[in-house]
Design an enzyme around this catalytic site. Structure first.
Site: not given
Ligand SMILES: Cc1ncc(COP(=O)(O)O)c(C=O)c1O
Length: 427
Positions: A214, A236, A361
Site C-alpha cells: 500500500q 493491482h 465478513c
Molecule cells: C498490505 C497488503 N499486503 C498484501 C496484500 C495482498 O496483495 P495481493 O492482493 O496482490 O495478493 C494486500 C491486498 O490488499 C495488502 O493491502
C-alpha cells in the site's frame, strides 16, 4: 469436383444507418444514459482494494497477449522478444524501489511475495517478530510457521496504529531471525517508521521484510535507505492488473524458494513468467516513478484532505482513524459514530459511490477489522469506520460528489439510528 459459386450478396441489413437523435449524437453511451437519468455516474474511492488499469499500462501489455506470445525462456526470436520485455520491466520496478534489477523477483502478487519472503527467510526454531496490524498475507503465514516450530511475537500498536521501537527492541531474542513490519497499512494508510525499524534490524543482525503493497507508487521508496532485506509490492494496487507482483530481495540474502520447477527468476520462483502482467507492472512502475519525481503525491493528498476536512466539517462526531501519524496520501479512514458501516457502504453504493468498511465478513458474520481493534477501537467504532481511498483517476469533481453523497446518506442513516437518537436526546 470443385465448382465455382457466386459469393453471397451483401445483406440489406448492412445498409441500414443507425439513427442517433441530434442532442446526444457523439456522446458515449454511458454518458447519454446518465444524462437521460437511466443510470448514475459511478465514483470509485476503493483504490486500496484494487485500482483500475491505466490506459497506457493496458496498451503496453496488449501486444503480449497476441503478437508477442513467446515463452521468455525460449532461445528463438519469440522468446528473446518477451525476455527483453520482462527484463525492461524488471529495470523499471528496480528504479521505483531504488535497487538493482537482479534483486527483483516477479510473483503472482502481494500475497505470494509476503509468503515467499517470510517462509523463505526462516527455519524451524527461528523467532519472527511482526505486528498486530499486518495484512493477513503476513499474519497467516506467521501463524502457519508456528506449526513448523517457529516462534512468533506479534507487537501491539498505539492508538495511531504505530508500533513502538522500544517494544521492537524488547521483543528481540537470540534466535530472532526476521522482523516483518508493513510500510503502510491497507485500512488506515498509516506509515510505520521503516527507516528506524531497519536500523534496529541491522544492529541486531536480523532480516527485515516490509510489506509495501500500500506504499508503493504512493510514497518514495528507497530500499537502501530503509535497510530492508525484502520488500513486497503488488501490481493491482498501482494501476497494473491483478495477479502480478514483485519481491525485492537484497543481493546476497539467502532465500529458500516456495515453488520448485524450472530455473525461472534465478531459481527463486519457478514457473513460466506472466509476461503481459510483468510488462504492465513495469509500465505502471515507470509511470509511478515519473509521478513521484514530479511530486504528484502532493496533489493526491490535497484531494484526500479536501474529502477528509469536508466530512469532518459536516459531522461533529466523525473522526479520522490513524490521525496524528504519517499516512499515505490517498487514504482516509473515517469513523462515523452511531452508524452501521456496512449499511453506509451499501447505501452509498446504491447512489454510485464505492468505498469500504472497517469490517470483514467471516463465516457469515460481520467481524470488526483486526487493525482498528488493535488500535484500541471498540467493536462498534470499528464497524462504524469507512475507508475512502483515492487513485490516479480521482478528480476534484469526484470528491465534491462524494462529499454531497456522504452528507445526505449519513444524515439519513443517523435519523434511522436508535443509538444516535438516544445520544442526541441525552446530550
Ligand atoms: C498490505 C497488503 N499486503 C498484501 C496484500 C495482498 O496483495 P495481493 O492482493 O496482490 O495478493 C494486500 C491486498 O490488499 C495488502 O493491502
Amino acid at each position: 469436383m470443385f465448382m465455382w459459386r457466386r459469393p453471397p450478396r451483401p445483406s440489406r441489413q448492412a445498409k441500414l444507418v443507425r439513427y442517433e437523435s441530434p442532442p446526444t449524437k457523439g456522446k458515449p453511451a454511458t454518458q447519454r444514459k446518465i444524462e437521460a437519468g437511466f443510470c448514475m455516474q459511478r465514483i470509485y474511492l476503493d483504490n486500496n482494494a484494487t485500482t483500475p488499469i491505466l490506459p497506457e499500462v493496458f496498451e503496453a501489455m496488449r501486444p503480449y497477449f497476441g503478437e508477442h506470445f513467446g515463452n521468455a525462456s525460449s532461445i528463438h526470436h519469440h522468446g528473446q522478444e518477451t525476455r527483453a520485455a520482462v527484463e525492461d520491466a524488471r529495470e523499471a520496478v528496480a528504479r521505483l524501489l531504488g535497487c538493482n534489477a537482479s534483486e527483483i523477483i516477479f510473483t503472482s502478487g502481494g500475497t505470494e511475495s509476503d509468503n515467499l519472503a517470510i517462509s523463505g527467510l526462516v527455519d524451524a526454531g527461528d523467532h519472527v517478530i511482526t505486528s498486530s496490524i499486518e495484512h493477513h498475507a503476513v499474519l497467516h503465514v506467521c501463524k502457519h510457521l508456528e506449526d513448523f516450530g517457529c516462534e512468533v511475537t506479534i507487537l501491539p500498536v498505539d492508538g495511531r496504529g504505530l508500533i513502538g521501537p522500544a517494544d521492537l527492541r524488547r521483543a528481540l531474542k537470540p534466535n530472532t531471525k526476521l522482523i516483518s513490519i508493513m510500510m503502510a497499512n491497507n485500512e488506515t494508510g498509516v506509515l510505520q517508521a521503516v527507516d528506524e525499524i531497519g536500523k534496529i534490524a541491522a544492529e541486531a543482525e536480523v532480516y527485515f521484510h516490509t510489506d509495501a503493497v500500500q506504499a508503493a507508487a504512493k510514497v518514495v521508496i528507497d530500499v537502501k535507505r530503509i535497510g530492508c532485506h525484502a520488500l513486497t509490492i503488488s501490481g493491482h494496487k498501482l494501476h497494473a492488473p491483478q495477479g502480478v507482483g514483485a519481491l525485492y530481495v537484497k543481493k546476497g540474502t539467502k532465500l529458500r524458494p516456495m515453488l520448485y520447477g524450472g530455473r525461472h527468476e534465478r531459481s527463486r520462483r519457478a514457473g513460466t513468467e506472466n509476461v503481459p502482467g510483468i510488462v504492465a507492472l513495469g509500465k505502471a512502475a515507470q509511470i509511478a516513478k515519473q509521478g513521484l519525481d514530479r511530486g504528484d503525491e502532493k496533489k493526491m493528498s490535497a484531494l484526500r484532505d479536501r474529502l477528509q476536512q469536508g466530512i469532518l466539517a459536516q459531522f461533529e462526531d466523525a473522526s479520522v482513524n490513524g490521525e496524528g501519524a504519517a499516512r499515505v496520501p490517498n487514504t482516509a479512514n473515517i469513523r462515523f459514530e452511531h452508524i452501521e458501516g456496512e449499511s453506509l457502504v451499501i447505501a452509498l453504493d446504491l447512489k454510485g459511490l464505492a468505498v469500504s468498511t472497517g469490517a470483514a465478513c467471516s463465516s457469515g458474520a460481520i467481524e470488526p477489522s483486526h487493525v482498528l481493534i488493535a488500535m484500541g477501537l471498540r467493536s462498534d467504532q470499528a464497524k462504524a469506520s469507512i475507508r475512502f481511498s483515492l487513485g490516479k483517476q480521482t478528480t476534484g469533481a469526484d470528491i465534491d460528489i462524494a462529499l454531497a453523497l456522504v452528507q445526505e446518506t449519513v444524515a439519513r442513516l443517523r435519523d434511522l439510528s436508535p443509538t444516535y437518537r438516544r445520544a442526541t436526546v441525552s446530550s
